[in-house]
Design a protein around this motif. Structure first.
Motif, mmCIF file in Angstrom:
data_model
loop_
_atom_site.group_PDB
_atom_site.id
_atom_site.type_symbol
_atom_site.label_atom_id
_atom_site.label_comp_id
_atom_site.label_asym_id
_atom_site.label_seq_id
_atom_site.Cartn_x
_atom_site.Cartn_y
_atom_site.Cartn_z
ATOM 1 N N ASP A 215 0.816 -1.212 0.000
ATOM 2 C CA ASP A 215 0.000 0.000 0.000
ATOM 3 C C ASP A 215 0.849 1.262 0.000
ATOM 4 O O ASP A 215 0.400 2.332 0.359
ATOM 5 C CB ASP A 215 -0.921 -0.012 1.230
ATOM 6 C CG ASP A 215 -2.053 1.017 1.123
ATOM 7 O OD1 ASP A 215 -2.382 1.410 -0.018
ATOM 8 O OD2 ASP A 215 -2.582 1.428 2.169
ATOM 9 N N SER A 216 2.103 1.142 -0.396
ATOM 10 C CA SER A 216 2.994 2.292 -0.434
ATOM 11 C C SER A 216 3.244 2.684 -1.888
ATOM 12 O O SER A 216 3.957 1.994 -2.618
ATOM 13 C CB SER A 216 4.329 1.956 0.262
ATOM 14 O OG SER A 216 5.202 3.060 0.239
ATOM 15 N N SER A 217 2.631 3.784 -2.316
ATOM 16 C CA SER A 217 2.700 4.190 -3.728
ATOM 17 C C SER A 217 4.126 4.520 -4.148
ATOM 18 O O SER A 217 4.931 4.990 -3.350
ATOM 19 C CB SER A 217 1.816 5.413 -3.971
ATOM 20 O OG SER A 217 0.486 5.158 -3.596
ATOM 21 N N ASP A 218 4.421 4.266 -5.407
ATOM 22 C CA ASP A 218 5.696 4.721 -5.960
ATOM 23 C C ASP A 218 5.434 5.369 -7.314
ATOM 24 O O ASP A 218 4.486 5.010 -8.023
ATOM 25 C CB ASP A 218 6.694 3.564 -6.093
ATOM 26 C CG ASP A 218 6.287 2.544 -7.137
ATOM 27 O OD1 ASP A 218 6.474 2.829 -8.335
ATOM 28 O OD2 ASP A 218 5.818 1.458 -6.764
ATOM 29 N N PRO A 219 6.243 6.367 -7.690
ATOM 30 C CA PRO A 219 5.978 7.128 -8.914
ATOM 31 C C PRO A 219 6.100 6.295 -10.176
ATOM 32 O O PRO A 219 5.436 6.564 -11.176
ATOM 33 C CB PRO A 219 7.024 8.247 -8.870
ATOM 34 C CG PRO A 219 8.090 7.751 -7.954
ATOM 35 C CD PRO A 219 7.399 6.890 -6.945
ATOM 36 N N ASP A 220 6.949 5.284 -10.164
ATOM 37 C CA ASP A 220 7.168 4.455 -11.340
ATOM 38 C C ASP A 220 5.872 3.744 -11.748
ATOM 39 O O ASP A 220 5.375 3.903 -12.868
ATOM 40 C CB ASP A 220 8.267 3.434 -11.035
ATOM 41 C CG ASP A 220 8.858 2.818 -12.289
ATOM 42 O OD1 ASP A 220 9.021 3.545 -13.273
ATOM 43 O OD2 ASP A 220 9.165 1.616 -12.273
ATOM 44 N N MET A 221 5.294 2.977 -10.827
ATOM 45 C CA MET A 221 4.078 2.229 -11.127
ATOM 46 C C MET A 221 2.879 3.166 -11.292
ATOM 47 O O MET A 221 1.993 2.915 -12.119
ATOM 48 C CB MET A 221 3.791 1.222 -10.018
ATOM 49 C CG MET A 221 2.653 0.266 -10.334
ATOM 50 S SD MET A 221 2.984 -0.748 -11.797
ATOM 51 C CE MET A 221 4.249 -1.840 -11.154
ATOM 52 N N THR A 222 2.860 4.246 -10.534
ATOM 53 C CA THR A 222 1.758 5.210 -10.649
ATOM 54 C C THR A 222 1.729 5.825 -12.035
ATOM 55 O O THR A 222 0.667 5.939 -12.660
ATOM 56 C CB THR A 222 1.883 6.303 -9.570
ATOM 57 O OG1 THR A 222 1.859 5.691 -8.274
ATOM 58 C CG2 THR A 222 0.746 7.297 -9.679
ATOM 59 N N GLY A 223 2.890 6.230 -12.530
ATOM 60 C CA GLY A 223 2.958 6.798 -13.873
ATOM 61 C C GLY A 223 2.523 5.816 -14.938
ATOM 62 O O GLY A 223 1.830 6.181 -15.894
ATOM 63 N N MET A 224 2.909 4.543 -14.788
ATOM 64 C CA MET A 224 2.514 3.536 -15.768
ATOM 65 C C MET A 224 1.010 3.308 -15.746
ATOM 66 O O MET A 224 0.384 3.127 -16.804
ATOM 67 C CB MET A 224 3.269 2.233 -15.508
ATOM 68 C CG MET A 224 4.750 2.319 -15.835
ATOM 69 S SD MET A 224 5.593 0.714 -15.795
ATOM 70 C CE MET A 224 5.599 0.359 -14.046
ATOM 71 N N ALA A 225 0.408 3.310 -14.561
ATOM 72 C CA ALA A 225 -1.050 3.147 -14.465
ATOM 73 C C ALA A 225 -1.768 4.293 -15.162
ATOM 74 O O ALA A 225 -2.774 4.086 -15.851
ATOM 75 C CB ALA A 225 -1.469 3.060 -13.003
ATOM 76 N N ILE A 226 -1.261 5.509 -15.000
ATOM 77 C CA ILE A 226 -1.866 6.674 -15.664
ATOM 78 C C ILE A 226 -1.812 6.501 -17.180
ATOM 79 O O ILE A 226 -2.776 6.795 -17.891
ATOM 80 C CB ILE A 226 -1.152 7.965 -15.226
ATOM 81 C CG1 ILE A 226 -1.404 8.229 -13.733
ATOM 82 C CG2 ILE A 226 -1.623 9.158 -16.069
ATOM 83 C CD1 ILE A 226 -0.535 9.326 -13.160
ATOM 84 N N GLN A 227 -0.693 5.998 -17.698
ATOM 85 C CA GLN A 227 -0.562 5.768 -19.138
ATOM 86 C C GLN A 227 -1.651 4.825 -19.652
ATOM 87 O O GLN A 227 -2.284 5.081 -20.669
ATOM 88 C CB GLN A 227 0.806 5.155 -19.444
ATOM 89 C CG GLN A 227 1.997 6.022 -19.134
ATOM 90 C CD GLN A 227 3.293 5.228 -19.153
ATOM 91 O OE1 GLN A 227 3.444 4.271 -19.901
ATOM 92 N NE2 GLN A 227 4.242 5.611 -18.308
ATOM 93 N N ALA A 228 -1.835 3.712 -18.945
ATOM 94 C CA ALA A 228 -2.785 2.694 -19.397
ATOM 95 C C ALA A 228 -4.224 3.187 -19.314
ATOM 96 O O ALA A 228 -5.058 2.856 -20.172
ATOM 97 C CB ALA A 228 -2.617 1.424 -18.570
#
Length: 494
Positions: A215-228
């Motif tokens: 449950d600890s957000s990271d910018p790498d995965m967050t950015g990829m989710a936004i792309q999709a």
């Protein structure tokens, strides 16, 4: 003169504060983002690609071809989407041979080690001008379909669906691969688009972002989710689901009801506090540009300029782009080496495409032309010029036409429509076609096309239907094939 008592000083101070609060605040100039010139962007992007050649004349040299299927696809993606002139057919040949070999050795369910390998190779095939739904032949002589095997029918040797088994990462890249050409999902598929979208939403963390795990957000995965999720940002569909990460006050999995827009907005906001004074994002997992690049691609996919987004402009005017460029080395590479450089290269390619008003990094469909409809029927190409402010048009089609293929819609590269480019639509004399286009800022335009068929015994073009201006009548471009029209359009946009 007598000194004021402490009590009187306190009263005066209180009055001063009250009066200050009642007065309008002085207008403050908004912080201006530092400008990044086209030349600076070009030099950074092509400098990185030049570094990747490692002294060779071309990027796709014999040594590089050995990386086909095992990771070279990211640099090929960067080079192709940036417009670097290379012989991409060589890489496609090597990549096809690699895919065929793996299928014949391991079978379609276990051809590659990770589910995301199917997705990465899909990007490489498309970047080279290939078709990921037909990449050579498998062990049984059937066409290899990377989209089916790697996304909507991703299953093990027992036929069980395994797309989510690699975590949210596989769902994200699966959706990106599926949407590269907006591939149609069969009705009997194991996963449809809503399944994948909901699977991504279920992994949103408490802080609004996304993570590799926990449950600890990271910018790498967050950015990829936004792309999709970007292609679905304007949708009003509400997803009801049980979170795989968040808990309710009783400690049970939280019940959620959200639109994609809500989730994307929350994901972006979750990264605002992570921006450093230098413009880039903080991440406990990396110290280079890798933490920033995925958000930049995500913003570009939404049609947002990452160098102008006020949410990501520091007090000194530094932007996300500044944060990436500060990691550039003297030799043209970025950060700590190859991985950082390839990530920055395809990120700058995405940003360059945004500034040139081209489709985003993972959208491989032909560029749209916002000035016209283009339809294909019975081997002919029909063009309907669009006039600003006008939404009703007449379309004249050859006699006997039962359906038309949509070759172009009047929309920008980051707009969405309820009709897909490439879709086949049924038509009839006097029938009407409606096309709704939603702009990236949310503005909706509904077009109405009234169809007229030329009668078999008449050489004259019929009059436009009542109420539709004659100037809006379609023009039949005889002698030009669809391929020729598309080629001319691509040449004009090159």
């Amino acid at each position: 003169m007598k000194h004021l008592s402490k009590t009187m000083l306190g009263v005066l101070l209180a009055l001063t504060l009250l009066l200050s609060a009642a007065l309008p605040a002085a207008a403050q100039e908004p912080v201006k983002a530092a400008a990044v010139s086209d030349q600076e962007l070009h030099d950074a992007l092509f400098g990185a690609l030049e570094w990747a050649k490692l002294g060779e004349d071309t990027l796709l040299n014999d040594a590089f071809l050995e990386t086909a299927g095992i990771g070279g696809e990211w640099l090929v993606l960067a080079a192709s989407r940036a417009g670097l002139k290379e012989d991409y057919s060589r890489y496609l040949t090597a990549l096809t041979a690699y895919v065929q070999q793996k299928y014949k050795e391991n079978g379609s369910a276990n051809a590659f080690r990770n589910t995301t390998d199917w997705h990465r190779i899909t990007f490489g095939v498309l970047a080279c001008g290939g078709d990921p739904t037909h990449v050579g032949e498998d062990q049984n002589g059937n066409p290899i379909n990377l989209i089916a095997d790697g996304v909507y029918n991703r299953k093990d040797e027992n036929g069980q669906g395994v797309l989510p088994n690699q975590g949210v990462n596989a769902l994200i890249y699966g959706l990106l691969a599926l949407d590269t050409m907006r591939y149609e999902v069969p009705l009997d598929a194991l996963y449809d688009r809503d399944d994948i979208i909901q699977g991504i939403l279920e992994n949103q963390t408490t802080t609004g972002g996304f993570a590799w795990f926990g449950d600890s957000s990271d910018p790498d995965m967050t950015g990829m989710a936004i792309q999709a999720l970007a292609p679905y940002y304007t949708s009003d569909k509400v997803y009801s689901y049980t979170s795989a990460v968040q808990k309710d006050p009783d400690g049970a999995p939280a019940a959620c009801q959200k639109t994609v827009r809500q989730v994307v907005d929350e994901a972006i906001e979750s990264l605002v506090p992570q921006q450093l004074a230098t413009g880039d994002l903080y991440s406990p997992w990396s110290v280079g540009p890798e933490a920033t690049v995925q958000l930049v691609i995500g913003l570009c996919a939404l049609g947002i300029d990452p160098a102008q987004d006020s949410r990501f402009v520091t007090e000194d005017g530094k932007t996300l782009i500044d944060g990436i460029l500060r990691h550039r080395n003297e030799d043209g590479s970025f950060g700590s080496g190859a991985m950082s450089t390839e990530q920055v290269a395809y990120t700058l390619a995405a940003y360059t495409r945004l500034r040139a008003n081209q489709r985003d990094l993972f959208d491989f469909r032909a560029e749209t032309d916002a000035t016209r409809f283009v339809l294909e029927a019975n081997g002919e190409t029909i063009e309907v010029p669009v006039t600003a402010g006008q939404t009703e048009y007449a379309v004249t089609l050859p006699a006997g036409t039962a359906s038309v293929k949509v070759a172009n819609l009047p929309m920008g590269p980051y707009d969405t429509a309820d009709v897909a480019v490439g879709q086949e639509l049924a038509v009839a004399d006097g029938g009407k076609l409606t096309v709704t286009v939603t702009g990236r800022a949310g503005a909706v335009t509904e077009y109405l096309l009234t169809v007229s068929l030329i009668t078999a015994n008449s050489d004259a073009e019929p009059s436009p239907p009542t109420g539709v201006p004659a100037a809006a009548s379609a023009v039949v471009l005889l002698g030009l094939s669809a391929a020729a029209v598309i080629a001319l359009r691509r040449k004009a946009n090159a």
